[in-house]
Design an enzyme around this catalytic site. Sequence first.
Site, PDB file in Angstrom:
ATOM      1  N   GLU A   3      -3.698   1.154  -6.385  1.00 42.88           N
ATOM      2  CA  GLU A   3      -2.728   0.144  -6.786  1.00 42.88           C
ATOM      3  C   GLU A   3      -2.655   0.161  -8.303  1.00 42.88           C
ATOM      4  OE1 GLU A   3       0.177  -1.402  -6.371  1.00 42.88           O
ATOM      5  OE2 GLU A   3      -0.668  -1.864  -4.398  1.00 42.88           O
ATOM      6  N   CYS A  56       0.866  -1.167   0.000  1.00 44.68           N
ATOM      7  CA  CYS A  56       0.000   0.000   0.000  1.00 44.68           C
ATOM      8  C   CYS A  56       0.904   1.218   0.000  1.00 44.68           C
ATOM      9  CB  CYS A  56      -0.919   0.010   1.218  1.00 44.68           C
ATOM     10  SG  CYS A  56      -1.985   1.475   1.284  1.00 44.68           S
TER      11      CYS A  56
END
Length: 221
Positions: A105, A2
């Site tokens: 992402e 992340c």
Amino acid sequence: MCGRFSLTTELDVLLERFQIEQTTMEGYEPRYNIAPSQQIPAVIRAGHCNRMGTLRWGLIPFWAKDASMASKLINARSETADQKASFKHALKKQRCLILSDGFYEWKQTENRKVPMRIQVRKGEPFAMAGLWEKWDDGKRTHYTCTILTTEANVLMEEIHNRMPVILTKVTEKIWLDSSVNDVAELKQCMKPFASSEMNAYEVSTIVNSPKNEKHECIIPI
């Protein structure tokens, strides 16, 4: 992993949702492209109340000689956090909630990496499992954090092989409770979040640069 996320939810909604009694974020503003090394919204359990403030994203262990480790410690693998010198102290006693309403992402395709924004349900705020540390450089005290990651769920497998640990309302309370220090119990909190309660959509490549901090980052394309 992340490495980028957003938090655009209004402050009063966050205070109610996460039962926050104290906050130092009166100047709170929506964030569309939060990146490592920045100050990020977080919740810790202080005494008998939840307190919201900011922590610098990139953990500096209390024993570090300098701040150079921070850029490498924006994430901690949940599977091994209890074994790593950088994380095992904080895992036992210094856990926090990192607040978000979407993380980014990059999905690898044949021709390019496509930025995706991943949400819980219809964009409601959620808590990612974090660890925090207090480090003194001899001049001032730094409060830093890292975000725990886990293996991808079915939804995330199409995008990336890792994802942040997203807590449920039940595990949020366990995570903030400093009296809980049993590693086995904590690892039960760090399971992949249910795919059925998440969604993902493509966003503009403007999100690729952390310099772009604007609403267009979260708009579907």
